[in-house]
Structures are given as C-alpha cells and as structure tokens.
Design a protein around this motif. Structure first.
Motif, PDB file in Angstrom:
ATOM      1  N   LYS A  39      26.678  17.957 -27.725  1.00 60.61           N
ATOM      2  CA  LYS A  39      26.443  16.710 -27.008  1.00 60.61           C
ATOM      3  C   LYS A  39      27.392  16.579 -25.822  1.00 60.61           C
ATOM      4  N   ALA A  40      26.861  16.047 -24.764  1.00 58.53           N
ATOM      5  CA  ALA A  40      27.720  15.692 -23.635  1.00 58.53           C
ATOM      6  C   ALA A  40      27.167  14.431 -23.016  1.00 58.53           C
ATOM      7  N   LEU A  73      23.191  13.373 -22.953  1.00 51.83           N
ATOM      8  CA  LEU A  73      23.105  11.943 -23.220  1.00 51.83           C
ATOM      9  C   LEU A  73      23.408  11.125 -21.970  1.00 51.83           C
ATOM     10  N   ILE A  74      22.483  10.282 -21.627  1.00 50.97           N
ATOM     11  CA  ILE A  74      22.729   9.375 -20.513  1.00 50.97           C
ATOM     12  C   ILE A  74      23.110   8.023 -21.080  1.00 50.97           C
ATOM     13  N   GLU A 187      30.907  18.212 -29.465  1.00 48.90           N
ATOM     14  CA  GLU A 187      30.807  17.383 -28.273  1.00 48.90           C
ATOM     15  C   GLU A 187      31.813  17.900 -27.257  1.00 48.90           C
ATOM     16  N   ILE A 188      31.379  17.943 -26.012  1.00 45.83           N
ATOM     17  CA  ILE A 188      32.341  18.368 -25.006  1.00 45.83           C
ATOM     18  C   ILE A 188      32.504  17.301 -23.941  1.00 45.83           C
ATOM     19  N   GLY A 189      33.669  17.316 -23.309  1.00 46.33           N
ATOM     20  CA  GLY A 189      33.969  16.325 -22.283  1.00 46.33           C
ATOM     21  C   GLY A 189      35.257  16.703 -21.583  1.00 46.33           C
ATOM     22  N   PHE A 195      40.198  10.626 -26.543  1.00 42.26           N
ATOM     23  CA  PHE A 195      40.125   9.554 -27.524  1.00 42.26           C
ATOM     24  C   PHE A 195      38.679   9.271 -27.932  1.00 42.26           C
ATOM     25  N   ASN A 196      37.839   9.150 -26.929  1.00 38.02           N
ATOM     26  CA  ASN A 196      36.427   8.859 -27.199  1.00 38.02           C
ATOM     27  C   ASN A 196      35.753   9.991 -27.974  1.00 38.02           C
ATOM     28  N   LEU A 197      36.124  11.213 -27.648  1.00 35.01           N
ATOM     29  CA  LEU A 197      35.512  12.359 -28.311  1.00 35.01           C
ATOM     30  C   LEU A 197      35.910  12.412 -29.785  1.00 35.01           C
TER      31      LEU A 197
END
Length: 399
Positions: A39-40, A73-74, A187-189, A195-197
């Motif tokens: 997910k991104a 994901l938008i 999930e990547i970011g 923190f959110n991840l």
RNA sequence: GGUGAGUUAGUCAAGUGGCCAACGACGACGGACUGUAAAUCCGUUCCCUACGGGUUCGGUGGUUCAAAUCCACCACUCACCA
C-alpha cells in the motif's frame, strides 16, 4: 534470486520495519507464486509530480516485479483533515469532481512507472464513510493521547502551545485504518511518514486481522542543489512532465556526487551495474560525464521516449559543448526599432532594464553570436538571435 | 490575560539621527576555468535610456534642516509567566 530481490527492495531505503515479513512474502512468491499487497497513500490534491515523488513509485515498481499488487490509495477522505505532518495549514476541501480529475491525471503520470495491471486504485472515502460514529469511536479507543504526543511534530506543537485540532489526531488513525481495511502486507512511504505508517501495524494488531504490515520508508530525494529536498517551492526539482531538453539538461547539471544518489534512487539499473560504473569512474576508465549522460538519458526516456531523449542529448551537446545555438527558441517580434535593454526585458530574458545594462557591461549579451558592449544599442529592422549568458536564447524580428 | 523581545532587500542578518540604496553571509545571475557541472577565482545583486532621477528598512501619523534609526498608535511574530 531471492537474495537479489531482497537487495533491490532494500536498495536506497531509509528504514525497514518488519524485514523478516518481507522476506517471508518474497519466499512465498518465489516458491508458489503467491502474491501480496503493498500500500502507498497519495494526496488527491492536484498532482504535479517531480522526481522526488517517483522514488516511491519506483520502489513500488520494484515490488511489482517481485509479485506485489499495489494498493494505490488516494486519500480523498483524509485530505479533508489535512495531514498534520510538517505543515499545519488547513486544506481546502476538494469537490468530488476535482478529486476524480486529479486521480485521472495521477494515473497518466504514474503508469509511466507502475504496471497498471498490477495496480489497484482505491479511495479511502469508500470505507471510511461507512465507518459511522460508532466505528470511529472504537477506532479511537485503540490509542491514547500520550502515545499520540510521541509524534515529534505533535510534541513540539503541544509544548510550544500551538493548537492541535482533535481532527489531526484522527488523521493517523484513519491512515492506519486504511491498512486494516485493505489488509495490506506492506506499506511504503517517506521517512516523514514513520508515525503514520507504524499506526497501520498497530491497528492491524488491534483489529486482529492476522497480520502486521511491514513498513518500508524511503528517504527524501535531494534537489538539484544536492542539499535541500527536491521541492517545487525551492525550485530545485525536475518535473516528470518537463520538456525532454530541460529534463536532460537538469539531470546533467547535478554534481558528480549527487549523481550516485540519483542512480541509487532513480535508476532501474541493478545495483551491480551501478557498482561497475562507479568502479569505472574511480579507476578512470569511465568519464563521469558519460555516466551522468547515461543517467540523464535513462530518466528522460522514461518520461518521454528513447528518441526524444537522444535528440535532447544532441541538442545539449550542440548548445553547451559546441556553443552553438539551439534548434528551438522563443520568437518575438517588434513593430519598430527597439532599445536592446528593452528588447531583452520584453522577451523575458532579464527581469529589468537595469539587469540588462549590467549584463551588457559584463559581456553576457550576444547578438548573433557576437558579444556586444554598447548599452545604448538600438535594434533596427531585421532578424536577430539574442542570447543572455549561456542558456537563454530568443529570436527577435524587428519590422 | 500579564510581562519582555522583535518586524531591514530572494533568505538570514548588521546598522540605533546625517558619510545609507543600507556592512556581511547564503542564494541567484554573469565572466574565467572545465566534462555541463561541482570546486576555485573575479564581478554583479531595488527600479528608471541613468555620471542624473525615483521608491525602499511591518503599517499610519508625528518630532527634526535631516529618520531604517527618536516619539505615538495599530498590526503581526516570538519568549517567559498565568
């Protein structure tokens, strides 16, 4: 093969949490062809992507190569809150129509890198709208304020007495909930999203969905200056929609050191190929400029085409290496004789006539390849090629 | 709510009555050198057909022959206290 895949996935990453889980997923893929999800999340605000954004996208593309389906994901719902990360300015809400349009222009840009057949575009309003008040309430019971304040920017703002809206606390929770709903494996970011991840991991555990997503964080790409992050406001970026000539020239203008960073984060060459290039440069068998050109070609070709990239390269050689004039340049025409400084100003080549005079004094102005020194020069009727410095050109016609 | 500090060109930051279009640093731009760069060196850095003129130092008024500099009010920012 597994080793290779792992190395490519880890390449350039700033931090990975749950490395073993990633390894497990890959092993299952290589053994049984079992796929998994990555997910991104992206903002639904008007996307004008630059290379900095593509670092993340290319990581996703790497995952696709090794069996992942991307959950693109938008965050149309969460955008209403505005991610508190970094900035605190409240966002203006976007209409459904705008979001649709933005999503469309996203996909146009994004699928130059991602494989569309292995990508699902999802909007988080789909499930968050159905959460309901009680759903939201139970979401908030999984976390507490003290832990929320662990987050660096919340902590700073709290201590300094800057206001934090309750809704901002909800933001990470909802982002994490997205991972619960989508049952994401990874999930990547960016590093700023840590923190959110991690919230995704926390919530997946709290909701007992039977897995905890691994988290991979990518560093922020440095801009052309090599120091600050690439961003539009700092004007040190390369936009993915830029003209091939500009794109090529910009890549070529980065420093030799920064080039390796770009190779690591932006090139699709394998790590061993890059290592070979680096060795070549170190033992002088390869010229750094050649290596940089190759990078510029690769990047330009990715967003345009092989042919356009090649011609951008030729153009660059012509203009910069051989000091010839470019094939294309803006054209202007004037109805009567015009003072040179005024002409430069009107052609947007200088910000003021004062600047034009200074440039003339410094020998920066050329007309038809000839340096000029007369500040008072009038351009009579005819056609001229004006040049400021090495880069700015214009064709001028005086009637 | 109280007290104190601050607001200067693209950014940071000097200047605390005349020599101020305003030191310096960074950035930017130009020149030299190169591999296009980076590094280095040199120059420029409010506007205006210009050895002159005009407009700047948060805003508005005032004191003065003279103000970025002094005074008053307003706006905003920050710090400490509550």
């Amino acid at each position: 093969m597994l080793e290779e895949a792992l190395r490519e996935i880890q390449r350039g990453s700033a931090e990975i949490i749950g490395n073993e889980e990633i390894e497990k997923l890959l092993r299952a893929y290589f053994k049984d062809g079992k796929t998994y999800t990555v997910k991104a999340g992206f903002d639904p605000t008007a996307p004008d992507l630059h290379l900095g954004h593509t670092v993340l996208l290319q990581k996703l593309a790497t995952f696709q190569k090794y069996g992942a389906t991307i959950q693109f994901l938008i965050g149309d719902f969460t955008a209403q809150i505005g991610d508190p990360t970094g900035k605190s300015a409240t966002r203006k809400t976007l209409s459904a129509l705008q979001i649709q349009e933005n999503a469309k222009s996203y996909s146009e840009q994004v699928f130059k890198i991602l494989d569309a057949s292995k990508t699902t575009i999802v909007f988080n309003s789909e499930w968050i709208n159905n959460l309901g008040a009680s759903g939201l309430l139970s979401l908030t019971t999984t976390f507490n304020v003290a832990r929320m304040l662990e987050r660096d920017d919340f902590d700073k703002r709290y201590k300094s007495g800057t206001s934090i809206a309750i809704s901002e606390f909800i933001y990470p929770l909802l982002q994490g909930y997205d991972s619960v709903h989508l049952k994401s494996d990874i999930e990547i970011g960016g590093t700023d999203q840590k923190f959110n991840l991690l919230m995704g991991r926390h919530l997946q555990r709290a909701y007992e969905i039977g897995k905890e997503q691994a988290v991979l964080m990518m560093p922020i790409l440095e801009g052309l200056d090599g120091v600050q992050k690439m961003s539009k406001s700092l004007n040190n970026y390369i936009g993915v929609a830029e003209e091939p000539n500009d794109m090529f020239a910009k890549v070529l203008s980065i420093s030799d050191t920064l080039m390796w960073r770009y190779y690591e984060l932006l090139s699709t060459k394998t790590l061993s190929e890059i290592e070979a290039l680096r060795e070549g440069v170190e033992n002088n068998s390869l010229h750094p400029k050649k290596v940089k050109e190759e990078l510029a070609l690769e990047i330009t070709a990715r967003f345009h085409s092989q042919e356009l990239a090649q011609s951008a390269r030729e153009e660059f050689e012509r203009v910069h290496a051989n000091n010839e004039i470019p094939a294309d340049m803006p054209e202007y025409s004037f109805d009567e004789a015009i003072w040179i400084a005024k002409a430069l100003l009107d052609c947007n080549m200088v910000p003021s006539t004062s600047q034009a005079r200074r440039d003339i004094k410094q020998g920066a102005i050329k007309i038809n390849q000839e340096k000029i020194s007369d500040e008072q020069l009038q351009l009579g009727s005819g056609e001229y090629i004006l040049q400021v410095g090495k880069r700015k050109f214009a064709k001028v016609k005086v009637n």
